[in-house]
Structures are given as C-alpha cells and as structure tokens.
Design a protein around this motif. Structure first.
Motif, PDB file in Angstrom:
ATOM      1  N   PRO A   2      38.047  33.179  33.420  1.00 47.14           N
ATOM      2  CA  PRO A   2      36.807  33.950  33.543  1.00 47.14           C
ATOM      3  C   PRO A   2      35.629  33.109  34.025  1.00 47.14           C
ATOM      4  CG  PRO A   2      37.786  34.209  31.344  1.00 47.14           C
ATOM      5  CD  PRO A   2      38.549  33.144  32.056  1.00 47.14           C
ATOM      6  N   ALA A   3      34.766  33.744  34.812  1.00 45.55           N
ATOM      7  CA  ALA A   3      33.536  33.100  35.287  1.00 45.55           C
ATOM      8  C   ALA A   3      32.371  33.599  34.438  1.00 45.55           C
ATOM      9  CB  ALA A   3      33.300  33.443  36.748  1.00 45.55           C
ATOM     10  N   TYR A   4      31.451  32.686  34.170  1.00 42.93           N
ATOM     11  CA  TYR A   4      30.283  32.999  33.346  1.00 42.93           C
ATOM     12  C   TYR A   4      29.028  32.432  33.984  1.00 42.93           C
ATOM     13  CZ  TYR A   4      33.678  34.107  29.733  1.00 42.93           C
ATOM     14  OH  TYR A   4      34.718  34.651  29.027  1.00 42.93           O
ATOM     15  N   LEU A   5      27.907  32.935  33.493  1.00 38.74           N
ATOM     16  CA  LEU A   5      26.597  32.449  33.873  1.00 38.74           C
ATOM     17  C   LEU A   5      25.903  31.961  32.613  1.00 38.74           C
ATOM     18  CD1 LEU A   5      23.987  32.189  35.616  1.00 38.74           C
ATOM     19  CD2 LEU A   5      23.615  34.636  35.178  1.00 38.74           C
ATOM     20  N   LEU A 176      22.282  35.106  41.637  1.00 41.52           N
ATOM     21  CA  LEU A 176      23.245  34.702  40.605  1.00 41.52           C
ATOM     22  C   LEU A 176      24.443  35.656  40.571  1.00 41.52           C
ATOM     23  CD1 LEU A 176      20.711  33.648  37.853  1.00 41.52           C
ATOM     24  CD2 LEU A 176      22.180  32.115  39.221  1.00 41.52           C
ATOM     25  N   MET A 177      24.191  36.943  40.787  1.00 40.75           N
ATOM     26  CA  MET A 177      25.299  37.901  40.853  1.00 40.75           C
ATOM     27  C   MET A 177      26.192  37.600  42.057  1.00 40.75           C
ATOM     28  SD  MET A 177      26.467  40.573  39.171  1.00 40.75           S
ATOM     29  CE  MET A 177      28.199  40.294  39.437  1.00 40.75           C
ATOM     30  N   GLU A 178      25.556  37.280  43.180  1.00 45.66           N
ATOM     31  CA  GLU A 178      26.306  36.919  44.382  1.00 45.66           C
ATOM     32  C   GLU A 178      27.188  35.692  44.115  1.00 45.66           C
ATOM     33  OE1 GLU A 178      24.931  34.843  48.460  1.00 45.66           O
ATOM     34  OE2 GLU A 178      23.875  36.710  48.008  1.00 45.66           O
ATOM     35  N   MET A 179      26.628  34.708  43.427  1.00 48.03           N
ATOM     36  CA  MET A 179      27.386  33.486  43.109  1.00 48.03           C
ATOM     37  C   MET A 179      28.545  33.795  42.156  1.00 48.03           C
ATOM     38  SD  MET A 179      24.309  30.700  42.763  1.00 48.03           S
ATOM     39  CE  MET A 179      25.410  29.315  42.333  1.00 48.03           C
TER      40      MET A 179
END
Length: 185
Positions: A2-5, A176-179
């Motif tokens: 999973p990817a997180y911010l 950030l959503m794009e990343m």
C-alpha cells in the motif's frame, strides 16, 4: 504494497523544526519504507509500507523524526481513498488546480472531527469574509484574500477546535493525489 501520504504538522516553518527532505527520504528508506518521495519542503511524503495500520505507521514515523531530529512532529497518515475523499468533498471548488496568483482554497487535515462547539468558536472569532466548512476530519477553507491576510491559521484553528491540524493549499493537495496515483506509489 500500500501507498500512503504522511503530512507533517509544522516542519520547516520560519526556521523551526527543520528537516531536509533528501535526508528524510534516505532515513525513511533505511528504516524499511519503500519508494519514498517528497513534495516541497513543508512535510509531504509519499511512501509504501507493508504496515496497514495508519495510526501505527504515524507513530513509527513520529518516533523516527524525534530520534533523528529531536522534533516532536505530529504526523497525519492518509491513503489514496482518504485523499480522494478529501478532494471530492470540497464544497468550494472542483478537482482543478487554481490558476497562478494568490491561492484561496485550502484543505485543513484534522486529528479528529470538529465539534459543534469548536466550529462555533471558529465562527465567533473569524472576523473576515473567509469561509470554512468541516466535513468529517477535514476543514475546507475559502479565503477572501490570501493566507497571509487570514486569521484562519493553523494555530488559530487548533486553538478553537482543540485538535491538531495541518493545512495544504488546493494545488498541493491535488499534486499529492497525482503522486499517490503514480505507478511507483
């Protein structure tokens, strides 16, 4: 994986809680985080981890920052769904970047949901034409002029709501959503 911010509260602001993003990327990767990427100097980190408990991940990063830098930094952890929901629920604008110039749309990430009493405190002391609306644990801001002219600062919001907060402008939120949506994230 999973990817997180991770959104850090109050780093690299007026020379306080200074963290160099290149050093932070290396530090996080040395501590098991994968595909670490940062965006601007205000504490925005995209990463992957096998840990799926966001609260545990946030505590781990906070401990890492304290151990390495001596900074007690509150860390918000969001996944793609959290950030997408924050974008979709904005009552003031669409998912399009603001044009060049003064930014008026902001997203305030809160450590919990704002209470009616807290929102009343914000309304009572907001002495401008700035607008705001809470949706869940997000406070959306539509500023009448600019962030520099607004009373709706991070500290002001935290004081009235009794919650931790970190603010990002609309264009940063969209970036950030794009990343998060990039293949390596």
């Amino acid at each position: 994986m999973p990817a997180y911010l991770a959104l850090f509260r109050a780093v690299n602001v007026s020379g306080h809680n200074v963290i160099k993003m290149e050093h932070l990327r290396r530090l996080m990767e040395a501590n098991g985080f994968k595909n670490v990427a940062t965006y601007i100097q205000s504490g925005n980190v995209i990463f992957e981890t096998e840990e799926t408990d966001k609260a545990k991940t946030g505590r781990t990063i906070e401990q890492l920052l304290y151990k390495e830098y001596g900074h007690d930094v509150f860390t918000f952890i969001l996944d793609k769904a959290d950030l997408q929901k924050a974008i979709q629920n904005n009552p003031y604008t669409t998912a399009e970047p603001e044009p060049q110039g003064v930014k008026k749309y902001f997203v305030t990430f809160l450590s919990g949901e704002a209470t009616t009493q807290g929102m009343d405190q914000l309304k009572k002391y907001n002495r401008s034409d700035d607008e705001f609306k809470a949706v869940g644990n997000i406070l959306y801001l539509k500023l009448s002029r600019s962030a520099a002219d607004s009373k709706l600062t991070n500290s002001f919001i935290e004081g009235k709501l009794g919650l931790k907060a970190t603010i990002r402008n609309w264009n940063t939120t969209l970036k950030l959503m794009e990343m998060l949506n990039e293949p390596s994230a």
